[in-house]
Design an enzyme around this catalytic site. Structure first.
Site, PDB file in Angstrom:
ATOM      1  N   HIS A 154      36.535 -26.222   8.342  1.00 29.50           N
ATOM      2  CA  HIS A 154      36.023 -27.189   9.314  1.00 29.50           C
ATOM      3  C   HIS A 154      36.462 -28.601   8.970  1.00 29.50           C
ATOM      4  O   HIS A 154      36.706 -28.940   7.810  1.00 29.50           O
ATOM      5  CB  HIS A 154      34.493 -27.121   9.382  1.00 29.50           C
ATOM      6  CG  HIS A 154      33.811 -27.855   8.254  1.00 29.50           C
ATOM      7  ND1 HIS A 154      33.494 -29.190   8.322  1.00 29.50           N
ATOM      8  CD2 HIS A 154      33.379 -27.429   7.046  1.00 29.50           C
ATOM      9  CE1 HIS A 154      32.904 -29.562   7.201  1.00 29.50           C
ATOM     10  NE2 HIS A 154      32.821 -28.513   6.394  1.00 29.50           N
ATOM     11  N   CYS A 155      36.575 -29.393   9.998  1.00 27.06           N
ATOM     12  CA  CYS A 155      36.712 -30.829   9.820  1.00 27.06           C
ATOM     13  C   CYS A 155      35.561 -31.427  10.612  1.00 27.06           C
ATOM     14  O   CYS A 155      34.450 -30.909  10.593  1.00 27.06           O
ATOM     15  CB  CYS A 155      38.076 -31.332  10.267  1.00 27.06           C
ATOM     16  SG  CYS A 155      38.550 -30.841  11.929  1.00 27.06           S
ATOM     17  N   LYS A 156      35.805 -32.502  11.350  1.00 27.74           N
ATOM     18  CA  LYS A 156      34.711 -33.076  12.132  1.00 27.74           C
ATOM     19  C   LYS A 156      34.506 -32.303  13.420  1.00 27.74           C
ATOM     20  O   LYS A 156      33.384 -31.937  13.764  1.00 27.74           O
ATOM     21  CB  LYS A 156      35.015 -34.537  12.430  1.00 27.74           C
ATOM     22  CG  LYS A 156      33.863 -35.256  13.104  1.00 27.74           C
ATOM     23  CD  LYS A 156      34.132 -36.731  13.165  1.00 27.74           C
ATOM     24  CE  LYS A 156      32.927 -37.447  13.701  1.00 27.74           C
ATOM     25  NZ  LYS A 156      31.709 -37.214  12.914  1.00 27.74           N
TER      26      LYS A 156
ATOM     27  N   SER B 189      41.336 -29.337  10.450  1.00 29.65           N
ATOM     28  CA  SER B 189      41.062 -27.948  10.068  1.00 29.65           C
ATOM     29  C   SER B 189      41.938 -26.983  10.846  1.00 29.65           C
ATOM     30  O   SER B 189      42.369 -25.949  10.312  1.00 29.65           O
ATOM     31  CB  SER B 189      39.585 -27.619  10.288  1.00 29.65           C
ATOM     32  OG  SER B 189      39.225 -27.846  11.637  1.00 29.65           O
TER      33      SER B 189
END
Length: 1423
Positions: free
Chosen positions: A391-393, A399
């Protein structure tokens, strides 16, 4: 998104009901014990979401300092808790828009456990004044009853209606609104489920908060604003008046545009009103009447974005919200979280395993640098059967790019396919332009990496993650489908599938029993196809060819039909089964062999499979059973064919002459070995095919042993790996066996070429070549090298079952003695061939392939493709060598070989990888076995023998070394060589048998091993006449072995690393020294090491002592083997590098083992040197000496005379100290100078070699190549002398010297082998010459073959020397002393480091050692 921790001091609540319990775990105990409680919240701009404690221990221990990403939210939360009852907890706090700029408003969802242990929630309105963040007031209390309804207002807000009350909330951002809606919906569901209706006994605690409303009236009025009150936001601009006529069309367009906008905008800093305005701007129309539709679509999109997308079975791609949803993560089976953000914290550090890539979603971000780590992390999750959330934001750019990169590497997809795959599953995927460029770059990196088959993108710890890069024929190794994704991988899989059944046959080595005269040849015939090419290494050319072969089903028949490298691609079992095809295989195998060798070299770790010595033993036994070369007991036709091949050897010799011309032309290369390896790459491959020459039944028996070993419990895991390798071997071997005789010829040719090159560069070289031509034994020697390779392939198989191996060794010990002549030589040949192949593969993929093809034809030297190929390769080699220099070529060969082995070798030492260490151990074990078998051999012989076993070629080098050895001690007397002739022959027969076994382990001795002839016809240490010879031979053989060990140790260890890594683990090695000599276990030879295993288990010192004793007693063979094993194990276990050094020193100490050196070696021989030396001499005498002595009787004098001038002063000591091992640094004077020349070339070429090779293999490869070239020797030797490692190596070098000493001792101890050891010394020198062709003193045997054999022996010896060093630390000083006395040990030292450090470090060490020793070890010095 940040993780904040808030401290709350529980204050007794006056109205808290006694039955109320805390909502979150830990609250009650906190209440009972008045102490501060820390609550964790996941915060974004304008919202804080309570993070439940995972399992009590997951509460993050984060300091309570302000979180830079949380703003003032952390302080506000702290103030809110002051108003809460201790049993209540904040589930959510969302910042709302306010009419007043100096006021901050929060909608807070507060929960507690109700009377029925159900969660009850209310909404509180909290107000903060802008000038005081520590003071909070309450302005609204709204219980959430079961009739609560929530509506979106279309302007970024929502209304909550319950019990006839309506309140409007306008979060400051879309993200905050999403968080609020999630929490409210969850609370409403609970209320509906439990029917919380007004007036019931639920939510009775609301009264506490209602009585605490303390905000000012303006704030309370704002909280109670009516639904019809307009938002303070201005209307949409009146720029667009025309409304779309088609509503549906507009809505579709809105959906598309809305998704794009939401993917681009930071939803934490934008409202739905602003999103709508952006939509209107893009669509050039007023969307006010679509605002409800827009809000609803926004929620749908948010919902889609909020749930992680399952990309693969084990990979989820999501956003920060997914990472904060503990329940969802646990339900999905996620245990690993890859956080690709700098601004988002790890929310459940105690619950999940996190890996953080701290980067921002900016174009300047270099995400590519992290993809190797992320790949390993995701693979780790997969390996443990868990899911990984990446995950990223937003799960859109960072991601998503990481997952695409993972897919590209894991499944071998190109960028388009990986991107489309991920995009199809998560439509919001949109890497930023910079990440897309980085993905394109990564695609190129992966492609290049695949082509050069390096480990740049594959960690050793997670090598299983990128299985597609592993050798195609890795039966036991895990061959993941993902790996098979690539064409190379697919081919590998095919091979694996095809070869798996033939695994046992893979190690089959058909040794055609030959006449007494051809006993050596028999040994050579038993060539082990050890090379399992990593298809991926030659992603391009080799992969294609191999793929074609594999696709063909390339069984033995296919290999036979194809002149490429069917052995690698064919099932050895089939080849073995089809004796009739053996000749065809041999003829066509060379081309494939070269490529295969390249592939193997590149994929050394996975590719090289040690063939069990048992198999080697069987072929050896067979020859004794059928002395006639044309009457193989099991498969006469095959043997006959082999015989024919032997006849063809003459052709090889003519080819040798051609090669001599080439070598002269490319003398600048001054790396005859390097050149030989390249040219001999084909030959080596031919040699691999030579295994075919071995009696088919023998081959079958060997293969069966291999398979049985693989099937053993201990072998189960390693066995699988070994099996895969065995498959490759199987494929290789069947062609190999068919080509064994042919291969022998090819090996002879390669050997010849190498020696010729050396001769061109030095005096002894040409003579050696001359000897080789007249003496068909040399051809067998070369075959021996290949056999050793095959054996080595077998060894990994055996290694899996250390115990079995030990047992086999014990059982096979007698057989070893018996079949030493046949088995050992064969094993030696195979190993050397394989090593040569490996090394050859290393110089340059393309070049190597070409060379391989050319070499193979050269190896065939028969009218047809082989011969033509030989010519072509000669041309190519000449050009390439001229361009890069012979040394560089060899270096690249070694390097490539190391690219896979590299990690194994270099890493093995530090890592204590089972593979590398086991190979060395195996090598050493085999040496001791040889010692046992040769009971008469001195410690030196034992070492030689061990090496012999490891590389059949080693025995021949040992023979040469033996002759040379006496020369250093007694002078280059021609009679020593002659005297040795008879004895050496016998000894060689015995020694090669063990040596083949030993060599099987250290396949990496590419060229040297080839030198070893199948002189190991003296199969039984019991032979009285041959026994003495064996003793002598063992001594000389050990020296040769040492030399071979040096180079082979490096090369073989590398290869073995791969194989052993798969099959043997450092612990196993140490625990089961016997396992080290997997070849023993595999073949009868393995049985002999079994005795040694016991000794091996004993302390290294014991091993040294035993070796010494072994020389002294009739049991020396056994004791030597045992000690060698012990030392080997010790060496591997304690520090592969250090031990390698030691081995290298001993092995490469071919400078001037003059009498003093010999005596010094003798003095050191018992503890350290003894074990090592014995195998060395043993092997030499046994295989090469017996054959050569008989066939090169007349030539010996000439060769000795020719070689004496050079070696006597320089070479003799050179040979003596570590003649064979020192092949790296052949002639002391000439070799030194040449080594210096080659040094620059090798260094240069090493730089040009494959990156992976450069990394670790570079040095080893360089050393190996240098060993081959005598021109480089002089140079390298001085450098070696300077090498600080010289001291470390010197003990091992001492081993080489010790070989001389052992020869002397053996002469003393074993009258039967009066001065065979000395001839061996000469041979050692010859081997040195072979490596450095110039310094071949006794040309009794084909110097070229000996040189190759010597190289093998050196490499092989190196590991063993290292073992010895480890065994008796006390021996270290002795080694140093030896180094002082002879420069030769220094090169050996360098070689050992080469194994350890992947060939770069070894050169340095060698350099130091050489400087110290002042011997001709220019090769090592070069590095």
């Amino acid at each position: 998104m940040a993780l904040v921790t808030v401290q709350r001091s529980p204050t007794p609540s006056t109205t808290s009901s006694p039955c109320a319990s805390e909502a979150d775990s830990g609250e009650e105990e906190c209440r009972s014990q008045p102490r501060s409680i820390s609550e964790s919240f996941l915060t974004v701009k304008g919202a804080a979401l309570f993070l439940p404690r995972g399992n009590g221990s997951s509460t993050p221990r984060i300091s309570h300092r302000r979180n830079k990403h949380a703003g003032d939210l952390q302080q506000h939360l702290q103030a809110m808790f002051i108003l809460l009852r201790p049993e209540d907890n904040i589930r959510l706090a969302v910042r709302l828009e306010s009419t007043y700029q100096n006021r901050t408003r929060y909608m807070v969802v507060v929960s507690t456990n109700g009377r029925q242990d159900t969660e009850e929630s209310i909404v509180l309105g909290m107000d903060f004044s802008s000038n005081d963040s520590s003071t909070c007031t309450m302005g609204l209390v709204l219980p959430l009853w079961s009739d609560t309804l929530i509506h979106l207002d279309g302007d970024g807000g929502f209304s909550v209606s319950t019990d006839n009350r309506v309140h409007i909330f306008k979060p400051v951002s879309v993200q905050a609104m999403w968080s609020a809606l999630q929490s409210l919906h969850k609370a409403c569901e609970v209320a509906r489920a439990h029917n919380y209706y007004p007036g019931s006994l639920f939510l009775t605690w609301v009264s506490y908060y209602e009585s605490h409303i303390n905000s000012d009236q303006s704030s309370v009025n704002e909280w109670n604003a009516m639904q019809d009150v307009q938002s303070h936001r201005p209307d949409s601009p009146a720029l667009f008046t025309d409304i779309p006529t088609e509503r549906e069309r507009t809505e579709r367009l809105i959906k598309t545009k809305l998704r794009e906008i939401m993917m681009q905008k930071d939803l934490e800093n934008i409202t739905s009103k602003e999103i709508r305005t952006e939509l209107e701007m893009q669509m050039v129309c007023n969307l006010r009447e679509f605002k409800e539709f827009i809000d609803n679509e926004m929620i749908v999109i948010l919902g889609q974005m909020d749930s992680p997308t399952q990309i693969f079975e084990h990979v989820f791609l999501g956003s920060e919200w997914n990472a904060s949803n503990l329940e969802d993560l646990q339900n999905r089976g996620v245990r690993y979280i890859l956080n690709v953000t700098r601004e988002i914290d790890n929310f459940f550090p105690g619950v999940f395993e996190y890996h953080n890539i701290r980067v921002y979603d900016e174009e300047a971000t270099d995400l590519l640098a992290y993809w190797n780590d992320t790949y390993k992390f995701i693979s780790k999750a997969k390996k443990h059967g868990s899911k990984c959330l990446v995950h990223c934001k937003m799960g859109v750019s960072r991601s998503a790019s990481t997952v695409i990169a993972y897919a590209m590497k894991e499944y071998g997809w190109n960028l388009d396919r990986a991107y489309d795959y991920v995009k199809e599953r998560r439509t919001v995927t949109k890497p930023n332009p910079s990440f897309m460029r980085q993905l394109e770059e990564y695609q190129g990196i992966l492609l290049a990496s695949k082509q050069r088959h390096n480990k740049l993108w594959r960690s050793h710890s997670d090598s299983d993650l990128s299985d597609h890069h592993e050798p195609i024929c890795k039966p036991g190794l895990e061959l993941n489908k993902k790996d098979i994704t690539t064409s190379a991988d697919q081919i590998a899989e095919v091979k694996t599938m095809e070869s798996h059944p033939p695994i046992p046959p893979v190690f089959v080595e058909h040794m055609v029993p030959q006449d007494a005269n051809q006993k050596g040849l028999c040994t050579k015939e038993r060539m082990i196809c050890l090379e399992f090419t990593s298809r991926e290494f030659h992603a391009g050319q080799i992969e294609d060819e191999l793929n074609l072969n594999d696709i063909n089903g390339c069984s033995s028949g296919c290999c036979l039909n194809e002149s490429k490298f069917p052995l690698d691609n064919c099932h050895a079992s089939k080849a073995l089964i089809q004796p009739g095809h053996v000749p065809e295989m041999a003829n066509k195998f060379p081309d494939l062999t070269v490529e295969d060798l390249e592939t193997d070299a590149l994929k050394a770790d996975m590719n090289v499979h040690l063939l069990p010595m048992e198999e080697l033993t069987s072929p050896l036994k067979d020859p004794p059973m059928s002395p006639d070369p044309e009457s193989p007991s099991p498969q006469p036709s095959c043997q006959t064919e082999i015989s024919d091949f032997s006849t063809d050897r003459i052709d090889f010799f003519s080819a040798l002459e051609k090669f001599v011309e080439l070598s002269q032309e490319t003398r600048s290369r001054s790396f005859s070995h390097s050149r030989m390896e390249e040219l001999g790459g084909g030959r080596n491959e031919s040699c691999r095919l030579s295994v075919v020459e071995v009696a088919p039944s023998k081959v079958t028996a060997d293969d069966q042993r291999s398979s049985s070993l693989s099937n053993t419990p201990h072998a189960s895991e390693e066995s699988s790996m070994d099996e895969e390798q065995s498959k490759a071997i199987s494929e290789l071997v069947s062609p190999d066996i068919f080509m064994q005789s042919h291969s022998e010829n090819a090996i002879s040719v390669k050997e010849i070429v190498t020696e010729i090159e050396s001769i061109s560069q030095g005096v002894g070289q040409i003579q050696l070549k001359g000897d080789i031509l007249p003496n068909p034994c040399h051809t067998p020697k070369k075959n021996s090298i290949h056999e050793l390779l095959l054996e080595r392939a077998q060894t990994p198989e055996n290694k899996p079952g250390h115990m079995e191996q030990d047992e086999d060794s014990c059982t096979a010990q007698p057989e070893l003695a018996k079949d030493s002549g046949m088995c050992n030589p064969e094993g030696c040949l195979t190993t050397h061939s394989s090593i040569a192949d490996l090394e050859e593969g290393e110089p340059a993929e393309g070049e190597q392939e070409l060379q391989g093809s050319g070499m193979h034809p050269g190896a065939k030297w028969y009218p047809g493709s082989v011969r033509r190929a030989t010519l072509e390769f000669e041309e190519r080699l000449r050009q390439e060598q001229e361009h890069h220099g012979a040394a560089p070529t060899c270096t690249s060969l070694s390097t490539r070989k190391n690219s896979k082995n590299d990690s194994s070798v270099a890493d093995l030492a530090p890592k204590g990888k089972s593979d590398e260490a086991p190979p060395e151990h195996s090598f050493v074990l085999k040496e001791p076995e040889m010692s046992k078998g040769k009971g008469k051999y001195s410690g030196s012989e034992a070492g030689s023998l061990s090496h012999s076993e490891q590389n059949a070629t080693v025995p021949a080098p040992r023979v040469l070394e033996f002759d040379h050895l006496p020369d250093p001690q007694e002078g280059p007397g021609s009679d020593t060589g002659t005297q040795q002739e008879g004895v050496l022959k016998d000894l060689r027969t015995v020694i090669p048998y063990q040596e083949s076994e030993t060599q099987a382990v250290p396949l990496p001795l590419p060229k040297r091993v080839e030198i070893i002839e199948y002189t190991h016809i003296v199969t039984s240490p019991n032979h009285t006449g041959p026994g003495s010879e064996i003793a002598t031979s063992e001594k000389s053989g050990e020296q040769g072995l040492r030399k071979v060990n040096m180079e082979k140790s490096v090369t073989v260890l590398c290869t073995l690393d791969e194989n052993l890594n798969r099959t043997l683990d450092p612990n196993q090695v140490s625990l089961h020294p016997q396992v080290l000599p997997l070849p023993h276990s595999s073949s009868p030879e393995h049985n002999r090491p079994t005795d040694h295993p016991t000794s091996i288990l004993s302390s290294p010192e014991d091993r040294g002592s035993s070796l010494s004793t072994a020389l002294e007693t009739a049991a020396p063979f056994v004791s030597h083997t045992t000690h060698l094993l012990s030392a080997s194990l010790d060496y591997l276990h304690p520090q592969t590098m250090v031990h390698l050094e030691g081995f290298t020193e001993q092995s490469s100490t071919t400078d001037e083992p003059s009498a003093e050196q010999v005596s010094w070696e003798e003095s050191q021989e018992s503890p350290l040197s003894s074990g090592s030396e014995v195998p060395y001499k043993d092997s030499q005498l046994s295989s090469a000496d017996l054959s050569l002595i008989s066939k090169l009787g007349d030539n010996t004098g000439e060769l000795q005379e020719k070689m004496d001038p050079l070696p006597v002063a320089c070479r003799l000591p050179h040979s003596s100290s570590s003649e064979n091992i020192k092949s790296l640094s052949h002639s002391p004077g000439v070799v030194k100078e040449r080594a210096k020349e080659i040094e620059s070339r090798v260094v240069f070429q090493a730089g040009l070699t494959k990156p992976s090779q450069m990394r670790r293999s570079a040095s080893l490869a360089k050393l190996g190549y240098l060993d081959l070239c005598k021109d480089c020797l002089p140079e390298r030797e001085p450098a070696s002398c300077e090498s600080p490692h010289l001291k470390l190596l010197q003990p091992f070098l001492r081993t080489d010297s010790g070989m001389h000493a052992m020869e002397d001792q053996e002469s003393l101890e074993n009258p039967g082998a009066p001065h065979n050891p000395e001839p061996t010394k000469s041979f050692v020198e010859q081997l040195t010459t072979t490596e450095c062709i110039v310094q071949s003193k006794p040309v009794e045997r084909p110097l070229v073959q000996y040189a190759k054999e010597f190289g093998s022996s050196q490499q092989y010896l190196l590991p063993r020397a290292g073992l010895e060093l480890t065994s008796s630390e006390g021996g270290l000083p002795v080694l140093q002393t030896q180094g002082l006395q002879c420069a030769c040990p220094a090169p050996g030292l360098a070689v050992a480091p080469r194994q350890q450090h992947g060939r770069t470090h070894p050169l340095r060490r060698l350099k130091k050692a050489n400087d110290k020793k002042r011997t001709t070890n220019p090769f090592y010095n070069t590095m």
